[in-house]
Enzyme design. Structure first.
Site, PDB file in Angstrom:
ATOM      1  CB  SER A  89      -0.893   0.006   1.237  1.00 41.74           C
ATOM      2  OG  SER A  89      -0.080   0.261   2.371  1.00 41.74           O
ATOM      3  CE  LYS A  90      -1.579   6.617  -2.954  1.00 39.36           C
ATOM      4  NZ  LYS A  90      -3.042   6.630  -2.818  1.00 39.36           N
ATOM      5  NE  ARG A  91       0.595   0.667   6.016  1.00 45.57           N
ATOM      6  CZ  ARG A  91       1.188  -0.458   6.321  1.00 45.57           C
ATOM      7  NH1 ARG A  91       2.280  -0.461   7.042  1.00 45.57           N
ATOM      8  NH2 ARG A  91       0.691  -1.614   5.904  1.00 45.57           N
ATOM      9  CG  HIS A  92       4.563  -1.078   2.003  1.00 46.17           C
ATOM     10  ND1 HIS A  92       3.240  -1.424   1.922  1.00 46.17           N
ATOM     11  CD2 HIS A  92       5.016  -1.591   3.168  1.00 46.17           C
ATOM     12  CE1 HIS A  92       2.912  -2.145   2.986  1.00 46.17           C
ATOM     13  NE2 HIS A  92       3.970  -2.249   3.749  1.00 46.17           N
ATOM     14  N   GLY A  93       5.559   3.020  -0.176  1.00 46.03           N
ATOM     15  CA  GLY A  93       6.042   3.709  -1.376  1.00 46.03           C
ATOM     16  C   GLY A  93       4.842   3.791  -2.296  1.00 46.03           C
TER      17      GLY A  93
END
Ligand code: GLU
Length: 491
Positions: free
Chosen positions: A253-257
């Site tokens: 998800s966006k948390r990972h890039g």
């Protein structure tokens, strides 16, 4: 392998996830490897969720990565149309044929009735499933319901016994009991097919040899097998590719890039590097090689080297890989890639607006080798090299004062530096370096003391390209001017 025809069949309902594009990439690679055809099919039967921006983003992502399709919307092909909303009548005809042959039936169970069935099953701790009540409805009853405006769907008659099995190229044989599957909807009350029906029909009519798609579809595949059987279609090969997880093993998800390919384009990543990186998400050449050209990937690609375990998205690896690709370009090739970025009006990635465009390529080609080794993305470049163009260098007194010395000592040594810059015969980095090292020795200071001060004087930055190469590129006049300005600042 003969007559390889593979498709990428996105539903344009949101920004395409990097996982979708990775799946497209695998399909494209397989087609290329076997001189087959790669087909783009837009699965837009859910008109409420259709988003034209999403479709554009899918197409732009594919174009950027070089995943050209041989057949698809707009370009056409022998098996079109390639947009499901334009194939509506095909699905309706097929659903009717299935009804005529007794393999499917009209159902007038209302959403409320279905809801109360589900509630009842929940109370009884039974799995929620349709109970097949529509099988008993007569033609007359359906007609009446239709006249009353009751929504009518078409459901497939699923056998109550036996096993459904198929071979997945990645996971091997998968088998379930037919009784685990209820009579599911194949045509919705708005006469639009469900995904299950539409893609099976299309894959058959478009002569798709391999269905390459995300792992999440495995659990629905038995339904697809049933539709194939009901229609006497032969089965394609199934290749379910693994999920992509973030570095902490949770869903990417966006948390990972970023999860959007176009975001990586915007951030200054190189398309070929991302291609290489994505190809290794769920596949490997069978050894630990990580840097592979497109040609190598195509020639090494084998379905049996696709992993069944999830792939991990490692942003650090992508950044490293991108740096390697950048260094792999000749200076000329790199200029082609970065000139549009440096000239961009977008201040966060382009050079300051005050710098004249178009940029002089003969100057740029001298700067590029100085920074090539140290960048990971193209967007970092303008911030590193703006001082080559912008004479307005901003400094503080603190930057210029030679560490451990006072201002008068600093001024004295910087004046000596100006003398070197003035007197040196050939303004070349090696000679500049030896002259300045000589000065450092005479003054009994450490090289870092003087060089930091000079670096600030010339670039306004603590971290900048190598000092003496920078001097050579800037040239004598600019260097003298900037060091003089630094002296003025300290005075
Ligand atoms: N439209 C489906 C999706 O976007 C396609 C799945 C498939 O490839 O069969 O996930």
């Amino acid at each position: 392998m003969k007559n390889v025809r593979v498709r990428f069949a996105p539903s344009p309902t949101g920004i395409p996830h990097i996982g979708n594009i990775r799946t497209a990439l695998f399909a494209w690679i397989l087609a290329k490897k076997h001189n087959g055809k790669f087909i783009l099919r837009i699965e837009d039967t859910d008109q409420n969720r259709y988003d034209p921006q999403s479709e554009l983003a899918i197409i732009e992502s594919m174009n950027w990565l070089g995943l050209a399709w041989d057949e698809g919307p707009e370009i056409g092909g022998n098996y079109g149309p390639y947009r499901q909303s334009e194939r509506k009548n095909i699905y309706i005809d097929i659903a009717e044929k299935l009804i005529e042959s007794g393999k499917a039936y009209y159902d007038d169970t209302t959403p409320e009735q279905l809801e109360s069935l589900r509630k009842h099953q929940k109370e009884q701790k039974l799995p929620p499933r349709y109970d097949g009540r529509g099988r008993k409805r007569t033609e007359e009853q359906i007609k009446k319901s239709r006249e009353k405006g009751v929504p009518i769907t078409v459901r497939l008659k699923v056998p109550d016994f036996g096993k459904i099995s198929f071979i997945d190229k990645v996971r091997g044989k998968i088998e379930i009991d037919a009784k685990e599957i209820d009579d599911f909807v194949i045509l919705k009350s708005d006469n639009m097919p469900t995904y299950h029906l539409a893609h099976v029909v299309d894959d058959h009519l478009m002569k798709i040899s391999h269905v390459i798609r995300a792992e999440e579809w495995i659990s629905s595949t038995p339904r697809h097998i049933l539709i194939h059987q009901a229609l006497n279609y032969s089965l394609p090969e199934y290749v379910h590719v693994p999920l992509i997880l973030g570095s902490d093993k949770s869903k990417l998800s966006k948390r990972h890039g970023s999860t959007s390919v176009l975001e990586y384009k915007k951030q200054g990543f190189i398309n070929d590097a991302l291609f290489n990186f994505l190809s290794l998400l769920g596949w490997s050449p069978g050894d630990d090689r990580e840097l592979l050209s497109k040609e190598e990937i195509i020639s090494e690609f084998e379905l049996n080297k696709i992993n069944s375990s999830s792939a991990i998205f490692d942003l650090n690896k992508l950044e490293w890989m991108n740096g390697v690709y950048i260094r792999g370009y000749s200076n000329k090739e790199l200029i082609e890639k970065i000139k549009p970025i440096l000239e961009s009006e977008n201040e966060s990635i382009g050079l300051p607006k005050s710098i004249k465009r178009p940029l002089d390529e003969s100057y740029l080609i001298k700067i590029i080798p100085l920074i090539k080794e140290r960048i990971k993305t193209l967007n970092e470049i303008s911030e590193l090299i703006d001082f080559f163009y912008d004479n307005n260098i901003k400094n503080t007194v603190e930057n210029i004062i030679i560490k451990k010395l006072d201002s008068s000592e600093t001024i004295r040594i910087l004046n000596k530096s100006i003398n070197i810059l003035n007197d040196i015969k050939s303004f070349k980095s090696e000679l500049l370096e030896s002259s300045f090292r000589n000065l450092v020795e005479i003054e009994k200071i450490k090289p870092g003391q003087l060089f930091t001060s000079l670096r600030f004087a010339l670039s306004g930055k603590k971290i900048a390209p190598p000092l003496f190469e920078t001097m050579e590129v800037l040239g004598r006049a600019k260097c003298i001017k900037r060091v003089s300005n630094a002296i003025m600042l300290v005075k």
